[in-house]
Design a protein around this motif. Structure first.
Motif, mmCIF file in Angstrom:
data_model
loop_
_atom_site.group_PDB
_atom_site.id
_atom_site.type_symbol
_atom_site.label_atom_id
_atom_site.label_comp_id
_atom_site.label_asym_id
_atom_site.label_seq_id
_atom_site.Cartn_x
_atom_site.Cartn_y
_atom_site.Cartn_z
ATOM 1 N N ILE A 65 28.326 39.866 -24.375
ATOM 2 C CA ILE A 65 27.436 40.087 -23.234
ATOM 3 C C ILE A 65 26.569 41.325 -23.469
ATOM 4 C CG2 ILE A 65 27.431 40.837 -20.818
ATOM 5 C CD1 ILE A 65 29.701 38.850 -20.320
ATOM 6 N N THR A 66 27.139 42.352 -24.066
ATOM 7 C CA THR A 66 26.371 43.559 -24.373
ATOM 8 C C THR A 66 25.225 43.245 -25.331
ATOM 9 O OG1 THR A 66 28.273 45.010 -24.038
ATOM 10 C CG2 THR A 66 26.473 45.873 -25.378
ATOM 11 N N VAL A 67 25.519 42.487 -26.395
ATOM 12 C CA VAL A 67 24.473 42.118 -27.348
ATOM 13 C C VAL A 67 23.400 41.281 -26.672
ATOM 14 C CG1 VAL A 67 23.961 40.805 -29.449
ATOM 15 C CG2 VAL A 67 26.017 42.237 -29.334
ATOM 16 N N THR A 68 23.820 40.324 -25.858
ATOM 17 C CA THR A 68 22.872 39.453 -25.164
ATOM 18 C C THR A 68 21.977 40.257 -24.235
ATOM 19 O OG1 THR A 68 24.471 37.641 -25.275
ATOM 20 C CG2 THR A 68 22.678 37.397 -23.707
ATOM 21 N N ASP A 69 22.558 41.225 -23.536
ATOM 22 C CA ASP A 69 21.768 42.088 -22.656
ATOM 23 C C ASP A 69 20.754 42.905 -23.444
ATOM 24 O OD1 ASP A 69 22.969 41.209 -20.358
ATOM 25 O OD2 ASP A 69 24.383 42.882 -20.216
ATOM 26 N N LYS A 70 21.183 43.442 -24.596
ATOM 27 C CA LYS A 70 20.260 44.239 -25.406
ATOM 28 C C LYS A 70 19.102 43.402 -25.933
ATOM 29 C CE LYS A 70 23.399 47.936 -26.817
ATOM 30 N NZ LYS A 70 24.026 48.671 -27.959
ATOM 31 N N LEU A 71 19.367 42.120 -26.161
ATOM 32 C CA LEU A 71 18.303 41.217 -26.599
ATOM 33 C C LEU A 71 17.396 40.790 -25.444
ATOM 34 C CD1 LEU A 71 20.325 38.956 -29.045
ATOM 35 C CD2 LEU A 71 18.393 40.408 -29.675
ATOM 36 N N GLY A 72 17.826 41.049 -24.206
ATOM 37 C CA GLY A 72 17.031 40.688 -23.042
ATOM 38 C C GLY A 72 17.050 39.211 -22.724
ATOM 39 N N MET A 73 18.116 38.499 -23.135
ATOM 40 C CA MET A 73 18.172 37.052 -22.939
ATOM 41 C C MET A 73 18.884 36.689 -21.626
ATOM 42 S SD MET A 73 16.676 35.879 -25.587
ATOM 43 C CE MET A 73 15.883 36.989 -26.759
ATOM 44 N N ILE A 74 18.474 35.572 -21.062
ATOM 45 C CA ILE A 74 19.196 35.043 -19.910
ATOM 46 C C ILE A 74 19.825 33.690 -20.232
ATOM 47 C CG2 ILE A 74 17.783 36.257 -18.223
ATOM 48 C CD1 ILE A 74 16.374 33.596 -17.655
ATOM 49 N N TYR A 75 19.498 33.132 -21.414
ATOM 50 C CA TYR A 75 20.095 31.863 -21.832
ATOM 51 C C TYR A 75 21.080 32.114 -22.965
ATOM 52 C CZ TYR A 75 16.756 29.332 -18.997
ATOM 53 O OH TYR A 75 16.041 28.852 -17.928
ATOM 54 N N VAL A 76 22.243 31.496 -22.868
ATOM 55 C CA VAL A 76 23.254 31.596 -23.912
ATOM 56 C C VAL A 76 23.769 30.196 -24.236
ATOM 57 C CG1 VAL A 76 23.994 33.926 -23.281
ATOM 58 C CG2 VAL A 76 25.121 31.935 -22.228
ATOM 59 N N ARG A 77 24.351 30.099 -25.410
ATOM 60 C CA ARG A 77 24.982 28.831 -25.801
ATOM 61 C C ARG A 77 26.483 29.043 -25.903
ATOM 62 N NH1 ARG A 77 24.630 25.769 -31.659
ATOM 63 N NH2 ARG A 77 26.338 24.324 -31.254
ATOM 64 N N ASN A 78 27.240 28.086 -25.404
ATOM 65 C CA ASN A 78 28.690 28.126 -25.494
ATOM 66 C C ASN A 78 29.192 26.708 -25.696
ATOM 67 O OD1 ASN A 78 31.526 28.886 -23.456
ATOM 68 N ND2 ASN A 78 31.115 29.686 -25.490
ATOM 69 N N THR A 79 30.494 26.574 -25.914
ATOM 70 C CA THR A 79 31.107 25.270 -26.158
ATOM 71 C C THR A 79 32.368 25.118 -25.321
ATOM 72 O OG1 THR A 79 30.283 25.184 -28.425
ATOM 73 C CG2 THR A 79 32.187 23.795 -27.907
#
Length: 357
Positions: A65-79
């Motif tokens: 989540i920290t990395v995703t926040d630093k990238l400024g993304m709101i979309y993620v992929r999961n399985t």
């Protein structure tokens, strides 16, 4: 306590056709640009939604989540693995609490179990889907991961197509958008080349092969001189594309790694293959009538300008979603991550800035 997330690793390669005589190149390839309907033109997304898949086993969910926040993304992929789902998906809960929207692979089995057969008991499969979707509603449900990949799946592709039709019916009844598990990029490149040739545009076909870095073996296959292995993969790809046209899919999915071409692993390309994403997306829209996304793209070099130019090319192509794979060890592709620990690498900074602009 460490919370871990199971991200589906991926690779793109493998799909299908026999021979390649012009008159038998399949109904998919007979679609011309002039035949693209207004509905297909409307399938071109006005905005590309970018996201990330932080595939790093060294990071817990908070780190991802920290990395995703630093990238400024709101979309993620999961399985989510349907065969072992027990009513709880803690990582999805964490992502929802953090405000993310999920492009979710719904797989029957975990990839670490080796190649498994596509499910054939559709009553049981439908029940699994209904149970899961009663609890969670992803923005897009992606059915399986790289169904063309013999390293992940066994059995005829027709079994996957039956599974996909069942999933579409269940998801659409619940208002959830659906994508397939991805086509083989190399086989789609062959299809695009053949489509240009079928329309009497050999010069465009040659130019496309040059821009996309199609290897000699792929060009030979496109000219009807492919190996038995490539022909089988191409036949599988064409069966999938033909079937997708008759389904109520929302998106056709393709996995995309660059640099492209025969010597991609040794390439130091600074930019994305020019207009190749547009050519591929337009072909798939014309052949299926569906919009196009990539729930996995990446880079095999750390060159910051490469990922920035991919953002530009995917926007130009009108892809609906593009999820960057930030991790290592993805089969033979050997992608380069956008992060190290929880800090962005220069290529990650470039991705963040390109998406923000």
């Amino acid at each position: 306590m460490k919370r871990t997330v199971s991200f589906m690793l991926v690779l793109g390669c493998i799909s299908a056709v026999t021979g390649c005589k012009k008159e038998t190149i399949s109904t998919v390839q007979e679609t011309t640009a002039a035949a693209i309907s207004a509905d297909v033109q409307n399938a071109v997304s006005k905005v590309t939604n970018f996201g990330v898949m932080v595939a790093d086993t060294q990071l817990d969910t908070d780190g991802k989540i920290t990395v995703t926040d630093k990238l400024g993304m709101i979309y993620v992929r999961n399985t989510v693995i349907l065969s072992t789902y027990n009513g709880k998906a803690p990582v999805l809960d964490d992502f929802a609490a953090a405000g993310y929207k999920v492009i979710l692979n719904l797989n029957e089995y975990a990839a670490n179990g080796g190649a498994r057969a596509f499910p054939t008991n559709m009553k049981e499969y439908k029940n699994q889907l209904n149970d899961f979707l009663a609890d969670y509603q992803p923005e897009v449900a992606v059915i399986e991961n790289e169904p063309y990949n013999d390293g992940y799946y066994t059995g005829p592709i027709e079994n996957y197509l039956t599974q996909l039709r069942t999933a579409v019916d269940v998801c659409k009844a619940k208002g959830i958008k659906v994508a397939d598990g991805a086509l083989n990029l190399n086989m789609v490149l062959i299809c695009v080349y053949q489509d240009f040739v079928n329309k009497g545009q050999q010069a465009k076909a040659d130019d496309f092969a040059n821009r996309s870095g199609m290897s000699g073996s792929l060009v030979r296959a496109a000219q009807g001189k492919g190996s038995a292995d490539i022909n089988a993969k191409l036949e599988k790809c064409k069966k999938m594309i033909t079937a997708y046209k008759g389904m109520a899919l929302d998106y056709v999915n393709i996995h995309w790694y660059e640099p492209m071409g025969e010597n991609a692993s040794k390439s130091s390309s600074n930019s994305s293959a020019p207009n190749v994403a547009t050519d591929v997306a337009n072909y798939l829209r014309a052949a299926t009538g569906k919009d196009v996304l990539t729930n996995e793209f990446g880079q095999t070099t750390t060159t910051p300008s490469l990922v920035a130019s991919q953002v530009t090319e995917f926007r130009k192509a009108g892809l609906a979603y593009a999820i960057d794979y930030s991790g290592t060890g993805n089969g033979g592709v050997n992608p380069k991550p956008l992060h190290k620990n929880v800090n962005l690498q220069p290529n990650g900074v470039s991705y963040r800035d390109a998406v923000a602009n």
